[in-house]
Motif scaffolding. Structure first.
Motif, short mmCIF file in Angstrom:
data_model
loop_
_atom_site.label_atom_id
_atom_site.label_comp_id
_atom_site.label_asym_id
_atom_site.label_seq_id
_atom_site.Cartn_x
_atom_site.Cartn_y
_atom_site.Cartn_z
N LEU A 127 0.84 -1.20 0.00
CA LEU A 127 0.00 0.00 0.00
C LEU A 127 0.87 1.25 0.00
O LEU A 127 1.43 1.63 1.03
N LEU A 147 0.64 8.31 -4.19
CA LEU A 147 -0.44 8.11 -5.15
C LEU A 147 -0.85 9.43 -5.80
O LEU A 147 -1.11 9.49 -7.00
N GLU A 173 -0.64 10.20 -9.76
CA GLU A 173 -1.87 10.60 -10.46
C GLU A 173 -1.68 11.95 -11.15
O GLU A 173 -2.09 12.15 -12.29
N TYR A 208 -2.44 0.94 -13.65
CA TYR A 208 -2.49 1.03 -12.19
C TYR A 208 -3.06 2.36 -11.72
O TYR A 208 -3.87 2.41 -10.78
N VAL A 209 -2.70 3.44 -12.38
CA VAL A 209 -3.10 4.76 -11.90
C VAL A 209 -4.60 4.99 -12.07
O VAL A 209 -5.20 5.78 -11.33
N THR A 242 -6.94 2.74 -11.40
CA THR A 242 -7.50 2.21 -10.17
C THR A 242 -7.16 3.09 -8.98
O THR A 242 -8.00 3.36 -8.11
N ALA A 243 -5.91 3.56 -8.95
CA ALA A 243 -5.48 4.43 -7.85
C ALA A 243 -6.30 5.71 -7.81
O ALA A 243 -6.69 6.19 -6.74
N ARG A 244 -6.57 6.28 -8.99
CA ARG A 244 -7.35 7.53 -9.05
C ARG A 244 -8.75 7.30 -8.48
O ARG A 244 -9.26 8.12 -7.71
N ALA A 287 -9.64 5.06 -6.33
CA ALA A 287 -9.54 4.84 -4.89
C ALA A 287 -9.38 6.16 -4.14
O ALA A 287 -10.01 6.38 -3.09
N VAL A 288 -8.55 7.05 -4.66
CA VAL A 288 -8.35 8.35 -4.01
C VAL A 288 -9.63 9.18 -4.05
O VAL A 288 -9.99 9.84 -3.06
#
Length: 299
Positions: free
Chosen positions: A8, A14, A18, A72-73, A75-77, A79-80
């Protein structure tokens, strides 16, 4: 179980990744996040070391995400953004309990909004957040707990609570009545106004009157409110829900264009996903809205 912490990345890393992806450079990302370029580079390097994967390609003083990092980004975006929404909910209602409800504009304004004060009075622990969606969507990818749906029970993966049957009627400005819509043929030849979320409404209405028609054309609107205003100003005949034009009919701004019985093209439902547990704010809303229903059990 929560994923092991070593997988994590920090929120700051992150956000840096992003921003670089969205803005295209470390300098732009640094300016947006109020950091230095070197700080951005350190955040990205820390994430690469932590994950053991190259995330950034560096060429001619520019930073580019690798193809894997671009996947990946995304999904990260999400999540944020979800974390940010959760923080806003917490700030809006520190005691807990919010309901994110998708509504239809006309129904929300004319039927739901006048009643919401009663819900707020009886359930002060629940904050209701409203958003507009005109068509069914995937609850897994939209930030809603429930939605107002019109039509039939054709939204897959949801449970239904019937609210009310909608009845529609053709209306027009008084000046248009000199056309004398005394037959279905004359009405069919009139300038008919259409709602783009119900493109076949007129065809279905004529079919219920015993006359089959196809290929009807006319002005298209995305909301009932603008279509009703266009009707008041004499642009054509509109097929609208009776509850939306009661005041206009009483005042004479609109008149019936056809002296037949009202017909129903669908009903309104409260829907929510059936693959997750029902949160307590939604249970409260379900119980409250059940008390608002007309005693019509034929839905």
């Amino acid at each position: 179980m929560i994923t092991p912490r070593r997988f994590l990345p920090s929120i700051s890393s992150l956000l840096a990744l992003e921003a670089v992806d969205r803005l295209g450079s470390a300098s732009a990302a640094a300016a947006e996040l109020s950091l230095t370029q070197s700080a951005i580079s350190r955040q990205l390097k820390t994430m690469e070391d932590q994950l053991g994967v190259q995330l950034i390609e560096r060429s001619q003083m520019r930073l580019h995400l690798t193809p894997a990092a671009k996947v990946y980004v995304q999904t990260a975006r999400s999540a944020v953004q979800e974390l940010a929404r959760a923080a806003l909910k917490l700030k809006a209602n520190p005691a807990g309990g919010s309901l994110d409800l998708s509504i239809l504009p006309a129904f929300g304004m004319h039927w739901l909004a006048p009643r919401l004060q009663d819900f707020a009075r009886r359930h002060p622990e629940v904050t209701v957040n409203l958003g507009t969606r005109l068509r069914p969507f995937d609850f897994a990818s939209e930030p809603f707990d429930a939605a107002i749906h019109f039509g039939q029970q054709d939204w897959t993966g949801v449970q239904y609570l019937p609210i009310m049957r909608e009845e529609v009627l053709p209306v027009c400005a008084p000046a248009l009545t000199n056309v004398n819509f005394d037959t279905l043929d004359t009405l069919c030849a009139a300038p008919l106004l259409h709602l783009d979320s119900r493109p076949d409404a007129w065809e279905r209405w004529f079919e219920m009157q015993g006359q089959s028609v196809t290929g009807l054309r006319g002005m298209m609107f995305d909301q009932f409110s603008t279509m009703i205003q266009a009707t008041i100003h004499g642009l054509g005949v509109a097929l609208v829900p009776s509850y939306l034009v009661q005041d206009d009919l009483r005042s004479g701004r609109l008149v019936k264009a056809w002296d037949g019985p009202y017909v129903s093209l669908g009903s309104y439902y409260l829907v929510w996903p059936n693959d997750r547990s029902t949160p307590e704010p939604l249970r409260s809303f379900q119980g409250w809205i059940s008390e608002q229903l007309e005693p019509d059990t034929s839905l």
